[in-house]
Design an enzyme around this catalytic site. Structure first.
Site, PDB file in Angstrom:
ATOM      1  N   SER A  73      43.399  24.409  77.094  1.00 58.79           N
ATOM      2  CA  SER A  73      43.013  25.821  77.091  1.00 58.79           C
ATOM      3  C   SER A  73      43.754  26.657  78.132  1.00 58.79           C
ATOM      4  O   SER A  73      43.563  27.867  78.193  1.00 58.79           O
ATOM      5  CB  SER A  73      41.504  25.947  77.344  1.00 58.79           C
ATOM      6  OG  SER A  73      41.167  25.453  78.620  1.00 58.79           O
ATOM      7  N   THR A 176      39.141  29.513  79.601  1.00 62.59           N
ATOM      8  CA  THR A 176      39.944  29.985  80.719  1.00 62.59           C
ATOM      9  C   THR A 176      39.592  29.250  82.009  1.00 62.59           C
ATOM     10  O   THR A 176      38.504  28.730  82.143  1.00 62.59           O
ATOM     11  CB  THR A 176      39.578  31.480  80.938  1.00 62.59           C
ATOM     12  OG1 THR A 176      39.730  32.163  79.714  1.00 62.59           O
ATOM     13  CG2 THR A 176      40.402  32.119  82.014  1.00 62.59           C
ATOM     14  N   THR A 194      45.043  31.545  81.167  1.00 59.40           N
ATOM     15  CA  THR A 194      44.597  30.908  79.924  1.00 59.40           C
ATOM     16  C   THR A 194      45.706  30.888  78.890  1.00 59.40           C
ATOM     17  O   THR A 194      46.633  31.702  78.926  1.00 59.40           O
ATOM     18  CB  THR A 194      43.389  31.671  79.344  1.00 59.40           C
ATOM     19  OG1 THR A 194      42.862  30.968  78.234  1.00 59.40           O
ATOM     20  CG2 THR A 194      43.765  33.078  78.921  1.00 59.40           C
ATOM     21  N   ARG A 204      47.512  38.316  69.723  1.00 58.70           N
ATOM     22  CA  ARG A 204      46.182  38.546  70.290  1.00 58.70           C
ATOM     23  C   ARG A 204      46.191  38.355  71.798  1.00 58.70           C
ATOM     24  O   ARG A 204      46.801  37.443  72.328  1.00 58.70           O
ATOM     25  CB  ARG A 204      45.180  37.586  69.652  1.00 58.70           C
ATOM     26  CG  ARG A 204      43.733  37.740  70.151  1.00 58.70           C
ATOM     27  CD  ARG A 204      43.392  36.769  71.269  1.00 58.70           C
ATOM     28  NE  ARG A 204      41.960  36.821  71.617  1.00 58.70           N
ATOM     29  CZ  ARG A 204      41.425  36.129  72.625  1.00 58.70           C
ATOM     30  NH1 ARG A 204      42.176  35.360  73.380  1.00 58.70           N
ATOM     31  NH2 ARG A 204      40.120  36.230  72.880  1.00 58.70           N
ATOM     32  N   THR A 227      34.715  33.793  81.510  1.00 55.80           N
ATOM     33  CA  THR A 227      35.314  32.834  80.602  1.00 55.80           C
ATOM     34  C   THR A 227      34.563  32.912  79.283  1.00 55.80           C
ATOM     35  O   THR A 227      33.462  33.455  79.216  1.00 55.80           O
ATOM     36  CB  THR A 227      35.232  31.410  81.187  1.00 55.80           C
ATOM     37  OG1 THR A 227      35.956  30.504  80.339  1.00 55.80           O
ATOM     38  CG2 THR A 227      33.799  30.939  81.338  1.00 55.80           C
ATOM     39  N   GLY A 228      35.169  32.390  78.233  1.00 56.12           N
ATOM     40  CA  GLY A 228      34.520  32.447  76.931  1.00 56.12           C
ATOM     41  C   GLY A 228      35.272  33.336  75.962  1.00 56.12           C
ATOM     42  O   GLY A 228      36.479  33.524  76.089  1.00 56.12           O
TER      43      GLY A 228
END
Length: 315
Positions: A73, A176, A194, A204, A227-228
């Site tokens: 990631s 991340t 990330t 993106r 994060t997420g």
């Protein structure tokens, strides 16, 4: 020697003086997201102990994760977009408002260092795509061969069998590393890096390079990182929101919880959404909170090092 503990945030309820976890303060103090934050924090702490600045610490700390070939990631070994290309996002910020970021950049091994060069060597905050890549070349940063890591290539070949994008909670398709730190003088800095959502549309960009979304730092107040699923963080300007809530008197934990409430209210697809927030105020108190269980974060201070399971909106 530092000690390692794995504990839930709710389980660090009180120390001997009766303070709750969210009011315990440490200087220096390093926090970062997820399990991979443990070795990153170790490096950041080493930098501080050998005389480096808090900015050096948060840069070099997350470089460990950018180098981690087992991580899917973060860094060039991360999972690619739907075209099979790895593109990276990163940002870095000091408590005086200085900041730099790169987005949608290819072939750069350490996008966090490129983000710092944007901050220090240009009049800009954010460079993207081919412009960021050209700036890396101009700054003497070598470009890496554009090939997928073995683990990423295997995962991509499996994905192509159905070629369907679907976020999955708490796995390495949007995890991340964000790091925030405070030195003994009270100076703050943060970093975020990330490879973004796995199998995203080409082009993106998530929250990580967006100052105020994935990262925000203010020496007068504190710092926050996220994060997420980046789209959900961007919608509420998550990191900036948390710092502003702390400015208004909320504790770091209260600010993280309020940010999650805002994200839940704004979410377009809550069933597929996970966000985790971390916050640190100028006194060294900390907080962490997520939408769903499963988010953990790494902590390092003079009394030890811990991996903490954050509380969550859904239990």
């Amino acid at each position: 020697m530092s000690t390692l503990a794995t504990v839930p945030l709710a389980g660090i309820a009180r120390n001997l003086s009766g303070k709750t976890a969210e009011t315990i303060a440490y200087k220096p103090h390093i926090l970062s997201t997820w399990n991979h934050g443990m070795p990153a924090n170790d490096k950041a702490w080493e930098v501080l102990e050998t005389g480096g600045s808090i900015l050096d610490a948060v840069e070099q700390g997350v470089m460990v994760t950018e180098n981690d070939l087992s991580n899917l990631s973060v860094g060039l070994q991360g999972l690619p977009d739907r075209e099979g290309i790895v593109t990276l996002d990163a940002s870095i910020m000091k408590g005086d408002g200085s900041c730099g970021a790169v987005a949608f950049v290819r072939q750069v091994k350490h996008p966090i260092s490129l983000a710092r060069k944007v901050m220090e060597n240009t009049p800009h905050v954010l460079l993207a795509g081919e412009g960021a890549r050209q700036f890396a070349i101009a700054e003497g940063m070598p470009l890496e061969e554009e090939v997928l890591s073995p683990n990423a290539e295997k995962a991509y070949e499996r994905w192509k069998e159905n070629a369907k994008y679907q976020p999955i909670i708490n796995i390495e398709n949007h995890d991340t590393i964000g790091m925030i730190g405070l030195d003994e003088t009270g100076s703050l800095a943060g970093s975020c890096t990330t490879s973004g959502l796995a199998y995203k549309m080409h082009g993106r960009v998530g929250d990580s390079p967006i100052i105020g979304a994935g990262l925000f730092v203010d020496d007068q107040v504190g710092a926050a990182t996220a994060t997420g699923l980046g789209e959900e963080v961007i919608r509420i300007c998550g990191a900036f929101l948390i710092v502003e809530l702390m400015r208004q008197g909320r504790t770091p934990q209260e600010a993280c919880e309020e940010a999650v409430r805002r994200a839940v209210a704004k979410s377009k697809n809550l069933d597929s959404t996970q966000i985790g927030f971390l916050a640190l105020n100028k006194e060294g108190s900390f907080g962490g909170y997520a939408i769903r269980p499963g988010f953990n974060f790494a902590q390092h201070h003079a009394n030890g090092r811990s991996l903490i399971d954050a509380g969550s909106w859904f239990n």
